[in-house]
Design a protein around this motif. Sequence first.
Motif, PDB file in Angstrom:
ATOM      1  N   VAL A   1      46.145  42.483  39.360  1.00 24.70           N
ATOM      2  CA  VAL A   1      46.906  42.260  38.756  1.00 24.70           C
ATOM      3  C   VAL A   1      46.772  41.601  37.341  1.00 24.70           C
ATOM      4  CG1 VAL A   1      48.520  40.947  40.410  1.00 24.70           C
ATOM      5  CG2 VAL A   1      47.145  39.632  39.624  1.00 24.70           C
ATOM      6  N   VAL A   2      47.229  41.813  36.239  1.00 24.19           N
ATOM      7  CA  VAL A   2      46.842  40.652  34.946  1.00 24.19           C
ATOM      8  C   VAL A   2      47.471  40.061  34.834  1.00 24.19           C
ATOM      9  CG1 VAL A   2      46.930  41.842  33.344  1.00 24.19           C
ATOM     10  CG2 VAL A   2      46.693  43.634  34.610  1.00 24.19           C
ATOM     11  N   ILE A   3      46.742  39.058  34.544  1.00 21.12           N
ATOM     12  CA  ILE A   3      47.636  37.566  34.074  1.00 21.12           C
ATOM     13  C   ILE A   3      47.248  37.497  32.323  1.00 21.12           C
ATOM     14  CG2 ILE A   3      47.678  35.329  34.494  1.00 21.12           C
ATOM     15  CD1 ILE A   3      46.250  36.002  37.389  1.00 21.12           C
ATOM     16  N   ALA A   4      48.416  37.236  31.641  1.00 18.62           N
ATOM     17  CA  ALA A   4      48.379  36.806  30.352  1.00 18.62           C
ATOM     18  C   ALA A   4      48.754  35.802  30.165  1.00 18.62           C
ATOM     19  CB  ALA A   4      49.814  38.410  29.221  1.00 18.62           C
ATOM     20  N   THR A   5      47.728  34.586  29.106  1.00 20.02           N
ATOM     21  CA  THR A   5      48.315  33.585  29.156  1.00 20.02           C
ATOM     22  C   THR A   5      48.152  33.132  27.866  1.00 20.02           C
ATOM     23  OG1 THR A   5      46.682  32.685  31.012  1.00 20.02           O
ATOM     24  CG2 THR A   5      46.857  31.126  29.920  1.00 20.02           C
ATOM     25  N   ALA A   6      48.688  32.113  27.725  1.00 18.38           N
ATOM     26  CA  ALA A   6      49.465  31.248  26.009  1.00 18.38           C
ATOM     27  C   ALA A   6      48.858  30.547  26.230  1.00 18.38           C
ATOM     28  CB  ALA A   6      50.442  31.769  25.752  1.00 18.38           C
TER      29      ALA A   6
ATOM     30  N   LYS B   1      39.452  49.681  27.338  1.00 21.37           N
ATOM     31  CA  LYS B   1      37.816  49.300  26.742  1.00 21.37           C
ATOM     32  C   LYS B   1      36.862  48.199  27.640  1.00 21.37           C
ATOM     33  CE  LYS B   1      35.613  47.681  21.986  1.00 21.37           C
ATOM     34  NZ  LYS B   1      35.957  47.581  21.103  1.00 21.37           N
ATOM     35  N   ALA B   2      37.935  47.654  28.414  1.00 18.59           N
ATOM     36  CA  ALA B   2      37.535  46.237  29.208  1.00 18.59           C
ATOM     37  C   ALA B   2      36.474  46.941  30.146  1.00 18.59           C
ATOM     38  CB  ALA B   2      38.244  45.206  29.338  1.00 18.59           C
ATOM     39  N   VAL B   3      37.406  48.558  31.033  1.00 17.30           N
ATOM     40  CA  VAL B   3      37.236  48.831  32.464  1.00 17.30           C
ATOM     41  C   VAL B   3      37.384  48.252  33.300  1.00 17.30           C
ATOM     42  CG1 VAL B   3      35.407  50.206  33.422  1.00 17.30           C
ATOM     43  CG2 VAL B   3      35.880  50.150  30.889  1.00 17.30           C
ATOM     44  N   ILE B   4      38.401  47.692  33.982  1.00 12.51           N
ATOM     45  CA  ILE B   4      38.754  47.093  35.120  1.00 12.51           C
ATOM     46  C   ILE B   4      38.448  47.396  36.487  1.00 12.51           C
ATOM     47  CG2 ILE B   4      40.597  47.385  36.720  1.00 12.51           C
ATOM     48  CD1 ILE B   4      42.386  47.230  34.326  1.00 12.51           C
ATOM     49  N   ILE B   5      37.700  46.822  36.812  1.00 15.36           N
ATOM     50  CA  ILE B   5      36.810  47.236  38.227  1.00 15.36           C
ATOM     51  C   ILE B   5      37.653  47.836  39.562  1.00 15.36           C
ATOM     52  CG2 ILE B   5      35.116  46.133  40.790  1.00 15.36           C
ATOM     53  CD1 ILE B   5      34.031  44.710  37.572  1.00 15.36           C
ATOM     54  N   SER B   6      37.255  49.053  39.807  1.00 11.38           N
ATOM     55  CA  SER B   6      37.895  49.610  41.235  1.00 11.38           C
ATOM     56  C   SER B   6      36.426  50.440  42.075  1.00 11.38           C
ATOM     57  CB  SER B   6      38.505  50.187  40.198  1.00 11.38           C
ATOM     58  OG  SER B   6      39.703  50.897  41.342  1.00 11.38           O
TER      59      SER B   6
ATOM     60  N   SER C   1      38.586  39.052  30.930  1.00  9.73           N
ATOM     61  CA  SER C   1      38.262  38.830  31.477  1.00  9.73           C
ATOM     62  C   SER C   1      38.676  38.474  32.684  1.00  9.73           C
ATOM     63  CB  SER C   1      37.991  37.405  31.139  1.00  9.73           C
ATOM     64  OG  SER C   1      39.090  36.670  31.203  1.00  9.73           O
ATOM     65  N   GLY C   2      37.954  38.098  33.551  1.00 15.28           N
ATOM     66  CA  GLY C   2      38.007  38.467  35.423  1.00 15.28           C
ATOM     67  C   GLY C   2      37.124  39.912  35.879  1.00 15.28           C
ATOM     68  N   ALA C   3      37.934  41.078  36.366  1.00 16.65           N
ATOM     69  CA  ALA C   3      37.315  42.406  36.861  1.00 16.65           C
ATOM     70  C   ALA C   3      37.647  42.741  36.179  1.00 16.65           C
ATOM     71  CB  ALA C   3      38.458  42.250  38.289  1.00 16.65           C
ATOM     72  N   VAL C   4      36.340  42.930  35.350  1.00 16.11           N
ATOM     73  CA  VAL C   4      36.277  44.450  34.188  1.00 16.11           C
ATOM     74  C   VAL C   4      35.016  44.700  34.080  1.00 16.11           C
ATOM     75  CG1 VAL C   4      38.449  43.380  32.647  1.00 16.11           C
ATOM     76  CG2 VAL C   4      36.226  42.204  31.828  1.00 16.11           C
ATOM     77  N   GLU C   5      34.692  45.552  33.559  1.00 17.42           N
ATOM     78  CA  GLU C   5      33.008  45.434  33.226  1.00 17.42           C
ATOM     79  C   GLU C   5      32.284  44.606  31.853  1.00 17.42           C
ATOM     80  OE1 GLU C   5      31.669  49.955  33.850  1.00 17.42           O
ATOM     81  OE2 GLU C   5      32.623  49.707  35.400  1.00 17.42           O
ATOM     82  N   ASN C   6      33.606  45.311  31.144  1.00 23.55           N
ATOM     83  CA  ASN C   6      33.319  44.199  29.732  1.00 23.55           C
ATOM     84  C   ASN C   6      34.203  43.488  28.942  1.00 23.55           C
ATOM     85  OD1 ASN C   6      30.987  46.624  29.393  1.00 23.55           O
ATOM     86  ND2 ASN C   6      33.139  48.057  29.127  1.00 23.55           N
ATOM     87  N   ARG C   7      33.857  42.169  29.296  1.00 19.40           N
ATOM     88  CA  ARG C   7      33.725  40.956  28.942  1.00 19.40           C
ATOM     89  C   ARG C   7      34.232  41.239  27.382  1.00 19.40           C
ATOM     90  NH1 ARG C   7      34.014  35.440  26.886  1.00 19.40           N
ATOM     91  NH2 ARG C   7      35.126  34.497  27.729  1.00 19.40           N
ATOM     92  N   LEU C   8      35.741  41.498  27.011  1.00 19.85           N
ATOM     93  CA  LEU C   8      35.897  41.177  25.801  1.00 19.85           C
ATOM     94  C   LEU C   8      36.196  39.828  25.099  1.00 19.85           C
ATOM     95  CD1 LEU C   8      38.046  44.763  25.411  1.00 19.85           C
ATOM     96  CD2 LEU C   8      35.504  43.892  25.172  1.00 19.85           C
ATOM     97  N   VAL C   9      35.999  39.562  23.332  1.00 26.23           N
ATOM     98  CA  VAL C   9      37.213  38.537  22.469  1.00 26.23           C
ATOM     99  C   VAL C   9      37.003  39.038  21.331  1.00 26.23           C
ATOM    100  CG1 VAL C   9      36.589  36.314  21.917  1.00 26.23           C
ATOM    101  CG2 VAL C   9      35.132  36.747  23.832  1.00 26.23           C
TER     102      VAL C   9
ATOM    103  N   GLU D   1      43.444  37.631  32.331  1.00 22.98           N
ATOM    104  CA  GLU D   1      42.803  37.715  32.940  1.00 22.98           C
ATOM    105  C   GLU D   1      43.300  39.569  34.688  1.00 22.98           C
ATOM    106  OE1 GLU D   1      40.922  35.457  36.533  1.00 22.98           O
ATOM    107  OE2 GLU D   1      42.325  34.478  35.846  1.00 22.98           O
ATOM    108  N   VAL D   2      42.096  40.167  34.459  1.00 26.81           N
ATOM    109  CA  VAL D   2      42.062  40.970  35.555  1.00 26.81           C
ATOM    110  C   VAL D   2      42.003  40.170  36.560  1.00 26.81           C
ATOM    111  CG1 VAL D   2      41.555  43.358  35.823  1.00 26.81           C
ATOM    112  CG2 VAL D   2      41.723  42.734  33.999  1.00 26.81           C
TER     113      VAL D   2
END
Length: 192
Positions: A119-124, A104-109, A52-60, A186-187
């Motif tokens: 930045v890309v934040i990976a969370t457990a 695939k999520a397409v970062i918004i730029s 999620s975050g600054a992406v065009e396609n939220r993925l689960v 999260e982007v």
Amino acid sequence: MKLQQFFKTAACAALAAFVACLGLSLAYPLSASAHEDKADAKKYMSQNLTVSGAVENRLVLEVDDLRQFPVQQIEEQAITRMSGANAGKLEKFKGVRLRDILDKAVIISRDHNDVKKIVVIATATDGYKVVFSWSELFNSPVGEGVLVFFEKDGKVLADDEGRIAMISAKDLRTGPRHVKWLQAVEVKKIVD
């Protein structure tokens, strides 16, 4: 306090202040033995990954969804703690590159310079977080080795890893960005 300990403490405080200025928060890593009890590990089980975050396609994404990406297999990967100490190894594991998932999520730029501020934040599931820059993932050898993995030795990951985990295999010290129980990516654009 020994001088070396002082500098380690000062460096940690400086890093924490820098991260706070960016509007991020980082959890301190759990010790390797924090979840040795399988019953305890089950409460941290990750079943899917949300992008999620600054992406065009939220993925689960569940494990079956991850298998649809180009799958990478690594025969052996040493895990090295921040101190340089050996923390074991991962063997015969399969996963997908994080950057393939982000594609695939397409970062918004909106502007060509936006990626320099992402930045890309990976969370457990236990709150552990690691951070990557866009440049690391897409413009350096590090990106080749950032894998979201879901299989080890031909089997689903054990409870002590979660069903989905991550490693930055090209890091000099792989332990700090080895994320067990990965649940979210999260982007985030950190500077306007």
